[in-house]
Design a protein around this motif. Sequence first.
Motif: not given
Lengths: 402, 347
Positions: B83-84, B89-90, B96-97, B241-242
């Motif tokens: 998650a981190y 990164l994004t 890019p995701g 992302f959720q």
Amino acid sequence: MLKKQTKKWLLGALCLGGVLGVTPAQAEVGVTNDTIVIGSINPLSGSPSLLGRAHWLALQVWIAEVNERGGINGRKLKLIAEDDGYVPARTRQMAKKLISKDNVFAFLGTSGSSHLLAVMPLLDKEKVPVVNTLAVNSAHFDPPHPTVFNIGATYCMEMEYAIEFAVNHLGKKDSKYVLIYQDDDYGKDTRCGYLNGVERYGVKDVGQFKYKRGQKDFSAEILKAKATGADVLISGGVVAEHAIFMKEAKKIGWDVTMIGMHAAHLPPVQALMTGADNGYYAIDYVPPLTQTDIPGVKRFMDNAQKYLDEKEYKGLNRYSLASYVGSLVMEEAIQQCGEALTRSCVVEKLESLDNFQVGGLMSGVTFGEGNRFSISGVLAVQSQPEEKVFKMVTDPKVIPVR
Amino acid sequence: MRSGHFIESYDKLVNLTDNPVKMAWSWILVLVLALAPLVLDSFWTSICATVLITAIGIIGLNLLVGTTGQISLGHSGFLAVGAYATAILTMDYQVPGIIAILLSGFIAAFFGLIVGIPSLRLKGLYLAITTMAFAIIINHVILNAEDITRGSEGFIIDPLQVFGFSFESDASIYYLSLIILVLTVLGALNLMRSHIGRAWVGIRDHDIAAKVMGINLTTYKLLAFMVSAFFAGIAGSILAFQLQYINVDNFSLLLGIEALSMIIVGGLGSISGSIVGVIFIIFLNELVRITTGIFADDGGTMSLYIHEMKGLLYGVVIVLFLRFEPDGIMGKWRDIKNYWSNWPFHH
């Protein structure tokens, strides 16, 4: 033939209008002719339920009181509360449920500090009005979120006042000060106030000790703090830590004046400290529940006695008063909107509140364009271990955002 | 009369299934899952998306615990790493995701390699404590490396964008999770049928015997940790992302224990068991919430403490399950299948 085709077009347009929801008298989400649905997310299970339950009980008192009066503008209130167990991911899920399934009109309470941050994208998107009094963090209002209104004081303000209080009211200008704080953003905010206070009042800072989140044994920190020769301990504990600090201090024979933030103003903290409580102080932005000479406290406590049973009544604490303030503010905005109640109207009315009085429970509530934080004055309370109550020892004072 | 199920050729052995009925049902299930958001509301779609995301991570955990026999209490740490990694990164490096999801998996796999090294010398409880320590370390790193992780304040993450399409709605996250879960299931099933999967089973059943048979314990144990962490990292990435907001409170140690309960309830060493376990535990949680909600709404004294009962009820159901069905739901399903396949000679 032409008439038939025209009818078909009209029917089609009406259906499309219906589907797209552009009927002229469209009702607001969570509002009917006779009810307004209010949502609330609280930590009702686990150790933080001490906060959540007290918050939820105050909402029950407010709803019972309003409904007995016949509601707001003829609409009765309905509360749908969910438990998030103090997990941000769960807060988000519950917010989603309350918004999309239960169609709540507004929120009173979205659990703790990071929990509100977790639901912020959702609140921004759905434009749901929120009044937050449970945990105030600068990230909640800086930058401002259009529908999220915060009332209270930050930990930084409380801790700055702790030093001012020690100097001006306890006469500890020449004392040595030591801080013990947690290694997270809560601790950072606590330290911010401590440093502001030290600089502003020119007191002697002899040490700052950081402890790890979730730590249970503080013997090392207390030994080190004692070794500095300090006689005032500014406690950056969360809840139980305040009591553990004092118990450890007593164990090693350290006679110290402890001043903590608002969670130290909780009966369980006082109970945990039994035997080591030398009349410690806590800085808060709401008065003690026993201060019934303040009209707001009296009104709340009378209603609580009326609408809650004995067990529930015992579950009340300072978070109940904070919650009640949020409710009164929301009530005022809904009231001002009149019959045509919409979310945007409530946001507009909240924004226009100027020194709205809440019966002395907090300072007058003021928001404005781009201002989503109504600063409340902070005050000091002192533990009275014999009577097992807290006594207000100073009047509220507003500490500005620095 | 059919007297059992026999695989008679190597081709049949490496096939995902030699049973056309099973294959047909699997596709029907995927189709039903694909249609689910059309009939579910936003809240239930979001719960189902959580089931799919969790299933990705749990399949990874089951490959490690159920298939290879290496216990891990630290999977919340790999989830947090995924998650981190996605958040950093994004948000900080504008990766890019979709690439970030893949990279998060690899970063978690790298951490899996590090955690896996002690597994070469440790077993059972000792390994459990070591993996748990990893999760604790990750939590402390997140809290203290504020410049990188934003500390306890947490990370606000923008929705995933792929070729201009924003995965903002619950349905879009649901479909993304479904696609990745299908790929994960296919990948895991194929892995289990390859020499790698057989080596893992060998290590689980008797590592010394496996070594004698020429299986390199170092390689395969580390591989199990890496693959398992990879899946957990991918799950963590989609979770980020959720939620669009992550902080350390989302990755508590309890999560690792809950994950273990999912594979035990579902069935150790079984891919379908992993999914069934996730469905059971997450929906049990919802069922308990709905049940307690009925009492909570009555406004009586019981409503004050009803939420505390939730944890109790939840725990009791799991304990009863383990007491009466230790092989998990898939174990029970196998028993029922065997009973009817071999009827009337089942014993």
